[in-house]
Scaffold this active site. Structure first.
Site, PDB file in Angstrom:
ATOM      1  N   ASP A  82       0.862  -1.181   0.000  1.00 13.49           N
ATOM      2  CA  ASP A  82       0.000   0.000   0.000  1.00 13.49           C
ATOM      3  C   ASP A  82       0.903   1.237   0.000  1.00 13.49           C
ATOM      4  O   ASP A  82       1.703   1.420   0.906  1.00 13.49           O
ATOM      5  CB  ASP A  82      -0.881  -0.023   1.259  1.00 13.49           C
ATOM      6  CG  ASP A  82      -2.034   0.958   1.160  1.00 13.49           C
ATOM      7  OD1 ASP A  82      -1.934   1.903   0.357  1.00 13.49           O
ATOM      8  OD2 ASP A  82      -3.022   0.781   1.872  1.00 13.49           O
ATOM      9  N   GLU A 127      -4.186   2.273  -4.869  1.00 13.48           N
ATOM     10  CA  GLU A 127      -2.745   2.302  -4.656  1.00 13.48           C
ATOM     11  C   GLU A 127      -2.242   1.019  -3.996  1.00 13.48           C
ATOM     12  O   GLU A 127      -1.140   0.971  -3.454  1.00 13.48           O
ATOM     13  CB  GLU A 127      -2.356   3.509  -3.798  1.00 13.48           C
ATOM     14  CG  GLU A 127      -2.750   3.437  -2.332  1.00 13.48           C
ATOM     15  CD  GLU A 127      -4.183   3.886  -2.063  1.00 13.48           C
ATOM     16  OE1 GLU A 127      -4.483   4.232  -0.916  1.00 13.48           O
ATOM     17  OE2 GLU A 127      -5.004   3.881  -3.004  1.00 13.48           O
TER      18      GLU A 127
END
Length: 219
Positions: free
Chosen positions: A116, A159
């Protein structure tokens, strides 16, 4: 001739008009058979017809090859994230199912990594979505260049990224991610030369979990 140049077609011109000669001619690779004496009109017509057939075969082969290439491209598009050119979430899940089964069948290690990007929303909010796209593309390029051919890297969503690393223990996977993180830390971006990017990563070595359980634990 046919062995060295299979693309050349051969018409047999012969005085032998028996069935055995006809069979031997075609078995040798001839495409047509004409008795002597040769009639120029007949020979011209037969050659023209054969050329027409050969051209049609060539066009068909070309069309089939193009169709196969287009189908391959469509198949790749269906499993690829258009921005990063990494695999998409659908493909990642399918691949993880296969890899878990293979690891259990052969008693091999399997590790996955959930990544992440840190503060990614801030990049979009501060610099705009084009900056966010730049970040995603550059990070993805590092992922693609550093994983092995047997590994699978994909964009899990937003993301978030997922690595599937078969035949890899937690320790070896950790070492790989540390190397990748150093490269990501050293990236520079057009939108801000001083911006430093990092990511958080969760690594989980498979130990009999289902796909969902493995993903949750890594997350």
């Amino acid at each position: 001739i046919k062995r060295i140049h299979p693309e050349i077609f051969v018409i047999m011109l012969t005085a032998n008009d028996d069935i055995e000669s006809l069979r031997e001619s075609f078995e040798s690779g001839a495409v047509d058979f004409i008795n002597k004496p040769v009639n120029d009109v007949e020979l011209t017509v037969r050659i023209t017809n054969i050329l027409r057939i050969k051209n049609a075969e060539t066009e068909l082969k070309t069309a089939l090859k193009q169709l196969a290439e287009n189908n391959k491209k469509l198949e790749l598009l269906s499993v690829t994230d258009t921005l990063t050119n990494l695999y998409n979430r659908k493909y990642l899940i399918e691949k993880l199912v296969d890899q878990i089964s293979a690891a259990q069948r052969y008693g091999q290690h399997l590790s996955i990594v959930m990544i992440d990007l840190d503060h990614f929303k801030k990049v979009n909010d501060t610099y705009g979505h084009s900056a966010g796209d730049e970040v995603l593309v550059k990070v993805s390029n590092i992922f693609k260049s550093r994983i092995r051919t047997s590994d699978v890297a994909g964009r899990y969503g937003g993301e978030e990224f997922l690595f599937i690393t078969p035949s890899t223990s937690y320790i070896n996977c950790y070492a790989l991610i540390e190397k990748i993180l150093k490269e990501v830390n050293s990236l520079s971006f057009k939108f801000d030369k001083n911006y430093k990017l990092g990511f958080s990563a969760g690594i989980k070595q498979a130990n009999g979990e289902s796909v969902d359980e493995l993903l949750i634990k890594a997350d």
